[in-house]
Structure formats: C-alpha cells, structure tokens
Design a protein around this motif. Sequence first.
Motif, PDB file in Angstrom:
ATOM      1  N   ALA A 121       0.833  -1.208   0.000  1.00 53.56           N
ATOM      2  CA  ALA A 121       0.000   0.000   0.000  1.00 53.56           C
ATOM      3  C   ALA A 121       0.866   1.255   0.000  1.00 53.56           C
ATOM      4  N   LYS A 122       1.962   1.221   0.757  1.00 51.75           N
ATOM      5  CA  LYS A 122       2.870   2.361   0.791  1.00 51.75           C
ATOM      6  C   LYS A 122       3.474   2.610  -0.585  1.00 51.75           C
ATOM      7  N   GLU A 123       3.875   1.521  -1.241  1.00 50.46           N
ATOM      8  CA  GLU A 123       4.452   1.661  -2.573  1.00 50.46           C
ATOM      9  C   GLU A 123       3.429   2.183  -3.567  1.00 50.46           C
ATOM     10  N   ALA A 124       2.161   1.754  -3.355  1.00 51.37           N
ATOM     11  CA  ALA A 124       1.109   2.160  -4.297  1.00 51.37           C
ATOM     12  C   ALA A 124       0.808   3.647  -4.181  1.00 51.37           C
ATOM     13  N   VAL A 125       0.831   4.174  -2.937  1.00 47.54           N
ATOM     14  CA  VAL A 125       0.469   5.577  -2.732  1.00 47.54           C
ATOM     15  C   VAL A 125       1.677   6.499  -2.686  1.00 47.54           C
ATOM     16  N   ALA A 126       2.867   5.931  -2.578  1.00 48.25           N
ATOM     17  CA  ALA A 126       4.058   6.766  -2.501  1.00 48.25           C
ATOM     18  C   ALA A 126       4.291   7.478  -3.825  1.00 48.25           C
ATOM     19  N   PRO A 127       4.608   8.765  -3.759  1.00 45.09           N
ATOM     20  CA  PRO A 127       4.855   9.495  -5.008  1.00 45.09           C
ATOM     21  C   PRO A 127       6.126   8.998  -5.680  1.00 45.09           C
ATOM     22  N   PRO A 128       6.175   9.045  -6.981  1.00 44.82           N
ATOM     23  CA  PRO A 128       7.380   8.623  -7.684  1.00 44.82           C
ATOM     24  C   PRO A 128       8.528   9.570  -7.362  1.00 44.82           C
ATOM     25  N   PRO A 129       9.763   9.110  -7.534  1.00 43.97           N
ATOM     26  CA  PRO A 129      10.913   9.978  -7.276  1.00 43.97           C
ATOM     27  C   PRO A 129      10.814  11.273  -8.083  1.00 43.97           C
ATOM     28  N   ALA A 130      11.154  12.390  -7.461  1.00 43.31           N
ATOM     29  CA  ALA A 130      11.045  13.691  -8.118  1.00 43.31           C
ATOM     30  C   ALA A 130      11.996  13.780  -9.305  1.00 43.31           C
ATOM     31  N   ASP A 131      11.504  14.365 -10.382  1.00 41.33           N
ATOM     32  CA  ASP A 131      12.324  14.607 -11.563  1.00 41.33           C
ATOM     33  C   ASP A 131      13.324  15.708 -11.218  1.00 41.33           C
ATOM     34  N   PRO A 132      14.625  15.495 -11.461  1.00 43.72           N
ATOM     35  CA  PRO A 132      15.628  16.526 -11.159  1.00 43.72           C
ATOM     36  C   PRO A 132      15.310  17.871 -11.808  1.00 43.72           C
ATOM     37  N   LEU A 133      14.732  17.837 -13.011  1.00 44.18           N
ATOM     38  CA  LEU A 133      14.414  19.097 -13.691  1.00 44.18           C
ATOM     39  C   LEU A 133      13.258  19.827 -13.010  1.00 44.18           C
ATOM     40  N   ASP A 134      12.360  19.076 -12.382  1.00 45.91           N
ATOM     41  CA  ASP A 134      11.297  19.721 -11.606  1.00 45.91           C
ATOM     42  C   ASP A 134      11.886  20.390 -10.362  1.00 45.91           C
ATOM     43  N   ILE A 135      12.874  19.737  -9.774  1.00 51.25           N
ATOM     44  CA  ILE A 135      13.565  20.331  -8.627  1.00 51.25           C
ATOM     45  C   ILE A 135      14.268  21.608  -9.054  1.00 51.25           C
ATOM     46  N   ASP A 145      23.474  23.628 -11.991  1.00 49.67           N
ATOM     47  CA  ASP A 145      24.250  22.383 -11.903  1.00 49.67           C
ATOM     48  C   ASP A 145      23.380  21.169 -12.220  1.00 49.67           C
ATOM     49  N   ILE A 146      22.165  21.174 -11.725  1.00 52.37           N
ATOM     50  CA  ILE A 146      21.240  20.055 -11.971  1.00 52.37           C
ATOM     51  C   ILE A 146      20.937  19.942 -13.466  1.00 52.37           C
ATOM     52  N   CYS A 147      20.657  21.076 -14.094  1.00 47.11           N
ATOM     53  CA  CYS A 147      20.288  21.073 -15.517  1.00 47.11           C
ATOM     54  C   CYS A 147      21.458  20.678 -16.404  1.00 47.11           C
ATOM     55  N   LEU A 148      22.653  21.142 -16.096  1.00 46.97           N
ATOM     56  CA  LEU A 148      23.821  20.780 -16.897  1.00 46.97           C
ATOM     57  C   LEU A 148      24.126  19.294 -16.770  1.00 46.97           C
ATOM     58  N   GLU A 149      23.892  18.744 -15.595  1.00 48.67           N
ATOM     59  CA  GLU A 149      24.088  17.310 -15.402  1.00 48.67           C
ATOM     60  C   GLU A 149      23.029  16.522 -16.170  1.00 48.67           C
ATOM     61  N   ALA A 150      21.819  17.034 -16.175  1.00 51.12           N
ATOM     62  CA  ALA A 150      20.724  16.354 -16.882  1.00 51.12           C
ATOM     63  C   ALA A 150      20.965  16.325 -18.388  1.00 51.12           C
ATOM     64  N   VAL A 151      21.400  17.435 -18.946  1.00 55.89           N
ATOM     65  CA  VAL A 151      21.628  17.489 -20.398  1.00 55.89           C
ATOM     66  C   VAL A 151      22.880  16.692 -20.778  1.00 55.89           C
ATOM     67  N   LYS A 152      23.788  16.547 -19.842  1.00 57.84           N
ATOM     68  CA  LYS A 152      24.970  15.715 -20.080  1.00 57.84           C
ATOM     69  C   LYS A 152      24.569  14.249 -20.196  1.00 57.84           C
ATOM     70  N   LYS A 153      23.628  13.829 -19.357  1.00 57.74           N
ATOM     71  CA  LYS A 153      23.160  12.443 -19.374  1.00 57.74           C
ATOM     72  C   LYS A 153      22.231  12.165 -20.551  1.00 57.74           C
ATOM     73  N   ALA A 154      21.499  13.201 -20.974  1.00 56.09           N
ATOM     74  CA  ALA A 154      20.534  13.023 -22.069  1.00 56.09           C
ATOM     75  C   ALA A 154      20.684  14.165 -23.075  1.00 56.09           C
ATOM     76  N   PRO A 155      21.744  14.150 -23.849  1.00 57.58           N
ATOM     77  CA  PRO A 155      22.033  15.259 -24.773  1.00 57.58           C
ATOM     78  C   PRO A 155      20.985  15.457 -25.871  1.00 57.58           C
ATOM     79  N   GLU A 156      20.172  14.440 -26.124  1.00 62.67           N
ATOM     80  CA  GLU A 156      19.140  14.564 -27.167  1.00 62.67           C
ATOM     81  C   GLU A 156      17.757  14.840 -26.573  1.00 62.67           C
ATOM     82  N   SER A 157      17.713  15.153 -25.303  1.00 58.74           N
ATOM     83  CA  SER A 157      16.438  15.441 -24.652  1.00 58.74           C
ATOM     84  C   SER A 157      16.035  16.898 -24.876  1.00 58.74           C
ATOM     85  N   TYR A 158      14.861  17.092 -25.419  1.00 57.49           N
ATOM     86  CA  TYR A 158      14.344  18.448 -25.628  1.00 57.49           C
ATOM     87  C   TYR A 158      14.195  19.173 -24.294  1.00 57.49           C
TER      88      TYR A 158
END
Length: 336
Positions: A103-117, A135-148
């Motif tokens: 039940a905890k897993e079912a109602v627990a929110p998914p991990p926050a998206d770094p870009l939302d943070i 810093d968060i955004c540069l790391e995100a685009v480094k991991k996913a360079p083709e992400s819009y």
Amino acid sequence: MKKRIFTACLMVFALMLWTPVAWSGEAQTAANVEDVKQSAASALQQAKDAEVVTQAGKAVKDAAAETKEAASEAAEAGEGIAADAEEMMLEGQEAVEEAVEAAKEAVAPPPADPLDIAVDLIKEGTLESRKKALDICLEAVKKAPESYHANWMAARACREYANTVKRSERQGWEDVCKEYGKKGMNYAEKATQINPNGVEGFYWYGTSVGIYSDGTGIMTALKEGLKNKTQENFETAYKIDKLYSKGGPIIALGRFWYVLPWPLNDKGKSMEYFREFQKTEFYRHPETVEFNVYFAELLMDSRSTKDEAKALLEDVSKLSDDPYWNKRAKELLSNF
C-alpha cells in the motif's frame, strides 16, 4: 479384595459338603438347617457384592485409564492446535506487513524529476538556488544530450543564473553573462532542432541572447548577427504560444524593439506589444513587475504619457518586494 472373594467361596463350598451330612444326622434340628441356609445365603451375597465391587473398581480403573488417555490425546491435540494457531498468526502478520508495504508503494509518489527540482530552485530566486538549478540542468543534459526538455531547461538555467549575477552587481558579472548567455544560446538552439514545435527553445534562445548582450554590449551582439536570430526566435515563440511564461514572448518583443539602437529600433512596435500585454491576465502580476519598468521607460519619452509612466513606476513597490526592480523604479522616478 481377591482374598475376601476366595474366603467366601470356601465357606460356600464347605457348607455344601456339610449340609448332606447334617440332614442325614438324627440330632440336627430344623433350626440348624435354617441357620445354615441363612449363612449360605449371606456368604453368597457377600460373594456377589464382592464381585460387583470388583467389577465396579475395574470399570472405574478402566474409565480412569480411558480418561487419562483421552486427556493425553486432548493435550496433544491442544498443543497441535496451539502450534497451528501460532503459525497462522505469524503468517497473518507477515501478510499484513506485506500488504502495508504494498500500500505504501502504491500511494508513494514517484521519485522527483531533477528538472522539476531545478524549476523550484529557479523560482526561489537567490543566487545560490539558481546555481544549484544550473548544476542540476547541466548534469541532466549531459546524461541526455538529445532530450528536448533537458536542453531548453539548461538554456533557461544558464540565462536565469547569469541574470541573477548581473542583478547582484557582483564584480565580473559581465563575464558571467557572456559565458552563460552563450551556453544558453547553444542549448536553446539544440532544443529548437529537436522540437521545432515547442515554444520553450525559441523563447529561451532570445532571452539568452539578451543576457549575452548585457555582457558583451549590444553593438557586439549586432556585429555577430544576433539581431535577426533574436527577432526570429521571439516571433516564433510568440506564434506558438505568446502567453508562455506569463506572456514572456509579448514582453520580450516589446523590449526587443525598444532597446535596439537607431535606426533598428521601432518604438511603435514596442508600444503595440506592451499595450497587448496590458490586456492579458498577467498584467500587474508580481512575477511580471519588470514590465512596469520597461513600459515606463518607453512612456517617459513622450510628454503625453509621462503621468502613465509615473503611475506604473509607483505601482512597482505595491506589486513586488523584488529589490532590483524597486531600485530601478526609484531611479526612474527620481527623473520626475
């Protein structure tokens, strides 16, 4: 008990042997005969009573044995039932714990998206929070360079960080604007290539050029041919979604046509865009307070609109406690 039974049997046997003799004897009387009969009857009854007692004792003993055996079996059965009950209880407890975890897993929110943070950090508005967002955004685009999403967010973070450094008037802010304005342009252009239908890439490209121009000077930006690219990106953003970022494309185009040096500037177009913004729901919004300052600068150029400009500037402190825009408003009000 067995001894008593044996004695009674001997007495009966002796009487049986003795009775014929007594009856054949001339001296035996009728009274003696009757006594003998009574004695025999008494002995026989005692034997019967002894046998009944024996049988009763045996029955009691057998019953006791059976009771003991039944009690033993019941005890064993009770132990088994208790063991089974304990096992069932443990299994039930484990099942409940598993159900609670599920039940905890079912109602627990998914991990926050770094870009939302990163978005939340940008909204905080401090230099420290926007550096973390960068810093968060540069790391995100480094991991996913083709992400819009990652590309336009990286462009936004670069622009917002550099703009905050400029407002702080920290030494060397021009170099920061130049560096991150250029990076923001590159990320934003990549975003427009990935998704030419998205408003974000075009809008943040234009704002990145603006912060880059703050660092290099507008004439340098013009020499690099950025005037047309900035105009095209802002106009594309306006066509896709002019209300994006609380009417950002409208304000941006109004400001764009005002800050260009003569003969490139066009105050008529600037006025049109600013008047259009006044009709949106975002006019007099705390997060668009810069509009009051930009539009007041334009209105101050004409005597007929100076009163309106003054009213816009006086409204700044009522709309927001942002120190940068309040300072700019006070500086302009001092000219009155």
